[in-house]
Design an enzyme around this catalytic site. Structure first.
Site, PDB file in Angstrom:
ATOM      1  N   LEU A 126     -94.317   6.937 -49.471  1.00  0.00           N
ATOM      2  CA  LEU A 126     -95.392   6.616 -49.695  1.00  0.00           C
ATOM      3  C   LEU A 126     -95.995   6.143 -48.400  1.00  0.00           C
ATOM      4  CD1 LEU A 126     -95.381   4.255 -52.508  1.00  0.00           C
ATOM      5  CD2 LEU A 126     -96.181   6.230 -52.477  1.00  0.00           C
ATOM      6  N   ILE A 181     -86.405   9.915 -46.854  1.00  0.00           N
ATOM      7  CA  ILE A 181     -85.755  10.697 -45.896  1.00  0.00           C
ATOM      8  C   ILE A 181     -84.497  10.488 -44.805  1.00  0.00           C
ATOM      9  CG2 ILE A 181     -86.000  12.700 -47.757  1.00  0.00           C
ATOM     10  CD1 ILE A 181     -87.473  14.351 -44.963  1.00  0.00           C
ATOM     11  N   ALA A 237     -91.136  16.898 -48.561  1.00  0.00           N
ATOM     12  CA  ALA A 237     -92.039  15.240 -47.777  1.00  0.00           C
ATOM     13  C   ALA A 237     -91.454  15.933 -45.875  1.00  0.00           C
ATOM     14  CB  ALA A 237     -90.723  14.337 -48.218  1.00  0.00           C
ATOM     15  N   THR A 250     -93.800  26.332 -44.266  1.00  0.00           N
ATOM     16  CA  THR A 250     -95.635  26.692 -44.286  1.00  0.00           C
ATOM     17  C   THR A 250     -95.546  27.951 -43.370  1.00  0.00           C
ATOM     18  OG1 THR A 250     -97.044  26.207 -42.814  1.00  0.00           O
ATOM     19  CG2 THR A 250     -94.975  25.656 -41.685  1.00  0.00           C
ATOM     20  N   GLU A 274     -97.373  28.679 -40.750  1.00  0.00           N
ATOM     21  CA  GLU A 274     -97.225  28.104 -39.147  1.00  0.00           C
ATOM     22  C   GLU A 274     -96.196  29.053 -38.903  1.00  0.00           C
ATOM     23  OE1 GLU A 274     -99.417  25.106 -38.684  1.00  0.00           O
ATOM     24  OE2 GLU A 274    -100.677  25.050 -40.854  1.00  0.00           O
ATOM     25  N   TYR A 317     -95.602  20.424 -35.052  1.00  0.00           N
ATOM     26  CA  TYR A 317     -95.875  20.394 -36.922  1.00  0.00           C
ATOM     27  C   TYR A 317     -94.774  22.057 -37.358  1.00  0.00           C
ATOM     28  CZ  TYR A 317     -96.555  21.622 -41.716  1.00  0.00           C
ATOM     29  OH  TYR A 317     -96.857  21.807 -42.433  1.00  0.00           O
ATOM     30  N   LYS A 358     -90.887  22.387 -38.634  1.00  0.00           N
ATOM     31  CA  LYS A 358     -90.682  22.820 -39.819  1.00  0.00           C
ATOM     32  C   LYS A 358     -89.650  23.893 -39.629  1.00  0.00           C
ATOM     33  CE  LYS A 358     -92.471  22.050 -43.103  1.00  0.00           C
ATOM     34  NZ  LYS A 358     -92.342  21.152 -44.203  1.00  0.00           N
ATOM     35  N   ASN A 407    -102.354  28.138 -45.757  1.00  0.00           N
ATOM     36  CA  ASN A 407    -102.961  26.941 -46.211  1.00  0.00           C
ATOM     37  C   ASN A 407    -103.335  26.350 -47.404  1.00  0.00           C
ATOM     38  OD1 ASN A 407    -103.678  27.939 -43.365  1.00  0.00           O
ATOM     39  ND2 ASN A 407    -104.692  25.340 -43.209  1.00  0.00           N
ATOM     40  N   TYR A 460    -113.484  22.471 -34.701  1.00  0.00           N
ATOM     41  CA  TYR A 460    -112.901  23.537 -32.509  1.00  0.00           C
ATOM     42  C   TYR A 460    -112.908  24.372 -32.646  1.00  0.00           C
ATOM     43  CZ  TYR A 460    -109.809  19.384 -34.933  1.00  0.00           C
ATOM     44  OH  TYR A 460    -109.418  18.442 -35.929  1.00  0.00           O
ATOM     45  N   ASN A 481    -113.113  29.731 -39.897  1.00  0.00           N
ATOM     46  CA  ASN A 481    -113.063  27.995 -39.945  1.00  0.00           C
ATOM     47  C   ASN A 481    -114.745  27.907 -39.886  1.00  0.00           C
ATOM     48  OD1 ASN A 481    -110.682  27.628 -40.022  1.00  0.00           O
ATOM     49  ND2 ASN A 481    -110.777  26.994 -37.914  1.00  0.00           N
ATOM     50  N   ARG A 491    -108.156  22.215 -31.013  1.00  0.00           N
ATOM     51  CA  ARG A 491    -107.727  22.232 -30.319  1.00  0.00           C
ATOM     52  C   ARG A 491    -106.665  21.976 -30.097  1.00  0.00           C
ATOM     53  NH1 ARG A 491    -104.842  23.168 -36.766  1.00  0.00           N
ATOM     54  NH2 ARG A 491    -105.741  21.552 -37.279  1.00  0.00           N
ATOM     55  N   HIS A 526    -104.293  25.877 -29.993  1.00  0.00           N
ATOM     56  CA  HIS A 526    -105.000  25.700 -31.792  1.00  0.00           C
ATOM     57  C   HIS A 526    -104.615  27.294 -31.701  1.00  0.00           C
ATOM     58  CE1 HIS A 526    -108.292  25.862 -34.252  1.00  0.00           C
ATOM     59  NE2 HIS A 526    -107.631  26.293 -34.826  1.00  0.00           N
TER      60      HIS A 526
HETATM   61  P1  NAD Z   1     -99.056  15.679 -47.887  1.00  0.00           P
HETATM   62  O1  NAD Z   1     -98.881  15.547 -45.902  1.00  0.00           O
HETATM   63  O2  NAD Z   1    -100.289  15.389 -48.057  1.00  0.00           O
HETATM   64  O3  NAD Z   1     -97.488  14.719 -48.373  1.00  0.00           O
HETATM   65  C1  NAD Z   1     -96.335  14.614 -47.510  1.00  0.00           C
HETATM   66  C2  NAD Z   1     -95.350  13.434 -48.680  1.00  0.00           C
HETATM   67  O4  NAD Z   1     -94.465  13.270 -47.784  1.00  0.00           O
HETATM   68  C3  NAD Z   1     -96.607  12.448 -48.173  1.00  0.00           C
HETATM   69  O5  NAD Z   1     -96.421  11.510 -50.025  1.00  0.00           O
HETATM   70  C4  NAD Z   1     -95.253  11.041 -47.756  1.00  0.00           C
HETATM   71  O6  NAD Z   1     -95.773   9.873 -48.260  1.00  0.00           O
HETATM   72  C5  NAD Z   1     -94.823  12.030 -47.674  1.00  0.00           C
HETATM   73  N1  NAD Z   1     -93.237  11.256 -46.550  1.00  0.00           N
HETATM   74  C6  NAD Z   1     -93.503  11.825 -44.977  1.00  0.00           C
HETATM   75  N2  NAD Z   1     -92.469  11.355 -44.776  1.00  0.00           N
HETATM   76  C7  NAD Z   1     -91.462  10.801 -45.530  1.00  0.00           C
HETATM   77  C8  NAD Z   1     -90.702  10.475 -45.209  1.00  0.00           C
HETATM   78  N3  NAD Z   1     -89.580  10.061 -44.003  1.00  0.00           N
HETATM   79  N4  NAD Z   1     -89.989  10.387 -46.471  1.00  0.00           N
HETATM   80  C9  NAD Z   1     -89.684  10.806 -47.807  1.00  0.00           C
HETATM   81  N5  NAD Z   1     -91.315  11.277 -48.057  1.00  0.00           N
HETATM   82  C10 NAD Z   1     -91.517  11.350 -46.831  1.00  0.00           C
HETATM   83  O7  NAD Z   1     -97.997  17.434 -47.359  1.00  0.00           O
HETATM   84  P2  NAD Z   1     -98.517  18.670 -48.486  1.00  0.00           P
HETATM   85  O8  NAD Z   1     -99.682  18.782 -48.118  1.00  0.00           O
HETATM   86  O9  NAD Z   1     -98.511  17.963 -49.623  1.00  0.00           O
HETATM   87  O10 NAD Z   1     -97.513  19.827 -47.567  1.00  0.00           O
HETATM   88  C11 NAD Z   1     -96.070  19.255 -48.292  1.00  0.00           C
HETATM   89  C12 NAD Z   1     -94.864  20.041 -48.271  1.00  0.00           C
HETATM   90  O11 NAD Z   1     -95.502  21.604 -48.173  1.00  0.00           O
HETATM   91  C13 NAD Z   1     -94.817  20.308 -46.341  1.00  0.00           C
HETATM   92  O12 NAD Z   1     -93.279  20.089 -46.755  1.00  0.00           O
HETATM   93  C14 NAD Z   1     -95.483  21.216 -45.705  1.00  0.00           C
HETATM   94  O13 NAD Z   1     -95.063  20.928 -44.175  1.00  0.00           O
HETATM   95  C15 NAD Z   1     -95.424  22.316 -46.165  1.00  0.00           C
HETATM   96  N6  NAD Z   1     -97.419  22.736 -46.706  1.00  0.00           N
HETATM   97  C16 NAD Z   1     -97.878  22.855 -46.776  1.00  0.00           C
HETATM   98  C17 NAD Z   1     -99.034  23.250 -46.611  1.00  0.00           C
HETATM   99  C18 NAD Z   1    -100.240  22.449 -47.215  1.00  0.00           C
HETATM  100  O14 NAD Z   1    -101.418  23.975 -46.536  1.00  0.00           O
HETATM  101  N7  NAD Z   1    -101.049  21.834 -46.392  1.00  0.00           N
HETATM  102  C19 NAD Z   1     -99.002  24.992 -47.012  1.00  0.00           C
HETATM  103  C20 NAD Z   1     -97.946  25.177 -46.824  1.00  0.00           C
HETATM  104  C21 NAD Z   1     -96.924  24.477 -46.337  1.00  0.00           C
HETATM  105  P1  TYD Z   2    -106.399  22.100 -40.848  1.00  0.00           P
HETATM  106  O1  TYD Z   2    -107.075  21.952 -42.641  1.00  0.00           O
HETATM  107  O2  TYD Z   2    -105.813  20.465 -40.147  1.00  0.00           O
HETATM  108  O3  TYD Z   2    -105.068  23.425 -41.012  1.00  0.00           O
HETATM  109  P2  TYD Z   2    -103.884  23.687 -40.075  1.00  0.00           P
HETATM  110  O4  TYD Z   2    -104.368  23.686 -39.027  1.00  0.00           O
HETATM  111  O5  TYD Z   2    -102.718  23.290 -40.626  1.00  0.00           O
HETATM  112  O6  TYD Z   2    -104.024  25.725 -40.131  1.00  0.00           O
HETATM  113  O7  TYD Z   2    -107.263  23.037 -40.224  1.00  0.00           O
HETATM  114  C1  TYD Z   2    -107.588  24.216 -40.970  1.00  0.00           C
HETATM  115  C2  TYD Z   2    -108.637  25.411 -39.484  1.00  0.00           C
HETATM  116  O8  TYD Z   2    -109.985  23.889 -39.431  1.00  0.00           O
HETATM  117  C3  TYD Z   2    -107.652  25.296 -38.055  1.00  0.00           C
HETATM  118  O9  TYD Z   2    -107.699  26.080 -37.686  1.00  0.00           O
HETATM  119  C4  TYD Z   2    -108.205  23.673 -37.635  1.00  0.00           C
HETATM  120  C5  TYD Z   2    -109.686  23.753 -38.058  1.00  0.00           C
HETATM  121  N1  TYD Z   2    -110.431  22.207 -37.854  1.00  0.00           N
HETATM  122  C6  TYD Z   2    -111.446  22.446 -37.470  1.00  0.00           C
HETATM  123  O10 TYD Z   2    -112.526  22.945 -37.238  1.00  0.00           O
HETATM  124  N2  TYD Z   2    -112.106  21.106 -37.693  1.00  0.00           N
HETATM  125  C7  TYD Z   2    -111.522  20.227 -38.406  1.00  0.00           C
HETATM  126  O11 TYD Z   2    -112.144  18.626 -38.228  1.00  0.00           O
HETATM  127  C8  TYD Z   2    -110.322  20.308 -39.170  1.00  0.00           C
HETATM  128  C9  TYD Z   2    -109.986  18.976 -39.231  1.00  0.00           C
HETATM  129  C10 TYD Z   2    -109.842  21.926 -38.881  1.00  0.00           C
END
Ligand code: NAD
Ligand code: TYD
Length: 346
Positions: A36, A61, A83, A129, A131, A154, A158, A183, A211, A253, A285, A288
């Protein structure tokens, strides 16, 4: 009986995965382990919190002894590991938390699974991911054997965790699966990420920070389709394999932000073109990545998964969800978020 430990189940993607598994598999017991952090919110799971086959454990974890006790006490049969620290911008301003949670935290889980699982039939499923593959030019797609080339703290964290998971399979025969997804967007995403941040700012007539040139490309997938893919891979994917998951849905974007402005002008009864005036190009960023795009042929051919929803419909549903869930947005954007926003965007 299967007792599946889902880590990070209170986060954005994790909450969708927990909901799907709790509702679809009444014979499994789902344990959601989450620290959390700012990104984890039990509000995300209100509709399943009283289900008989669900329990929540607050924990970190990073704490291996805690994980060891949990595995012993609960006889965990499988892990779906989500997580993580997940936001690229935060990894640039503070990489250490990413290194400790994403790398050491994953190593702790692997170690505990390795020592606890002495018989067959387990699955350690690591969620990752696209990425990790780095950045594409105008052409081409990431496939499962694209060489790793992570470029942000990040993605490097990963990538390290993916390597460890594969190493535990090759060295210790731990039964692992990995998926690398593009994403995600949808309900319950913390509004530091592009889509919910823009929805929230458009609604409040705040500047829309794009950005650099806004020409960077992302491949967007509806979060519930990601959860469906995780279900299919968990049940039918081959041990030791990697599956790429993507939406075949690339947007720059700037085009995406303009499309959100158009839809929201309509929904909020504003004159066409009103919200676009809020677009503000800001400093790029650091490092980027230019373009991400997934070739999701393997999961389609081998496991029959394809995205279920057109992006137009998914985006519309997502915007409606944020407009209808003002309390959720207010909750998660109070306190720490304000501080983060000020520091990052001022
Ligand atoms: P998020 O940041 O919304 O959620 C992460 C969760 O992990 C949160 O509930 C947080 O409390 C928990 N957490 C963080 N550190 C922790 C720790 N030390 N111990 C236990 N719990 C912990 O992330 P998300 O977007 O839901 O992503 C979830 C997973 O999917 C991640 O591994 C991320 O790398 C992967 N992923 C995300 C995306 C995306 O677009 N969001 C895409 C591909 C893969
Ligand atoms: P984001 O949602 O942070 O995902 P990721 O960086 O993991 O792909 O960003 C998506 C794209 O949007 C990325 O190219 C960065 C851009 N971005 C902006 O232009 N402005 C913003 O405020 C944010 C958060 C992201």
């Amino acid at each position: 009986m299967k007792k599946i430990l889902i880590t990070g189940g209170a986060g954005f993607i994790g909450s969708h995965v927990v909901r799907l598994f709790v509702q679809k598999y009444p014979d499994y017991h789902i344990i959601n382990l989450d620290k959390l952090t700012y990104a984890g919110n039990l509000e995300n799971l209100k509709d399943v919190e009283n289900a008989k086959n669900y329990s929540f454990v607050k924990g970190d974890i990073q704490d291996k002894d805690f994980l060891k006790n949990l595995f012993e006490k609960e006889t965990i049969t499988d892990v779906i590991h989500l997580a993580a620290e997940s936001h690229v911008d935060r990894s640039i301003s503070g990489p250490m938390e990413f290194i400790v949670t994403n790398i050491v935290g994953t190593a702790n889980l692997l170690e505990v699974a390795r020592s606890s699982w002495t018989n067959d039939g387990h699955i350690f499923y690591h969620i990752s991911t696209d990425e990790v593959y780095g950045s594409l030019g105008d052409e081409g797609y990431f496939v499962e054997d694209t060489a790793y080339d992570p470029r942000s703290p990040y993605s490097a964290s990963k990538a390290s965790s993916d390597h460890l998971v594969r190493a535990y399979h090759h060295t210790y025969n731990l039964p692992v699966k990995i998926s690398n997804c593009s994403n995600n967007y949808g309900s319950h995403q913390f509004p530091e990420k592009l889509i919910p941040l823009m929805i929230n700012n458009i609604k409040h007539n705040k500047p829309l920070p794009v950005y650099g040139t806004g020409k960077n490309v992302r491949d967007w997938l509806w979060v519930e389709d990601h959860a469906r893919a995780i279900d299919v891979i968990f049940h039918k994917g081959r041990i030791g394999e990697t599956y790429n998951i993507g939406g075949w849905n690339e947007w720059t974007n700037i085009d995406l932000v303009k499309e959100m402005c158009r839809i929201m002008d309509e929904k909020l009864g504003r004159e066409p073109g009103t919200s676009e005036k809020l677009i503000t190009f800001v400093k790029d960023r650091a490092g980027h990545d230019m373009r991400y795009a997934i070739d999701a042929t393997k999961i389609k051919n081998e496991l029959g998964w394809v995205p279920s929803l057109e992006f137009e419909e998914g985006l519309d549903k997502t915007i409606d969800w944020y407009l209808e869930n003002e309390d959720w947005i207010n909750d998660v954007t109070s306190g720490d978020y304000q501080k983060y926003y000020k520091e990052h965007y001022s």
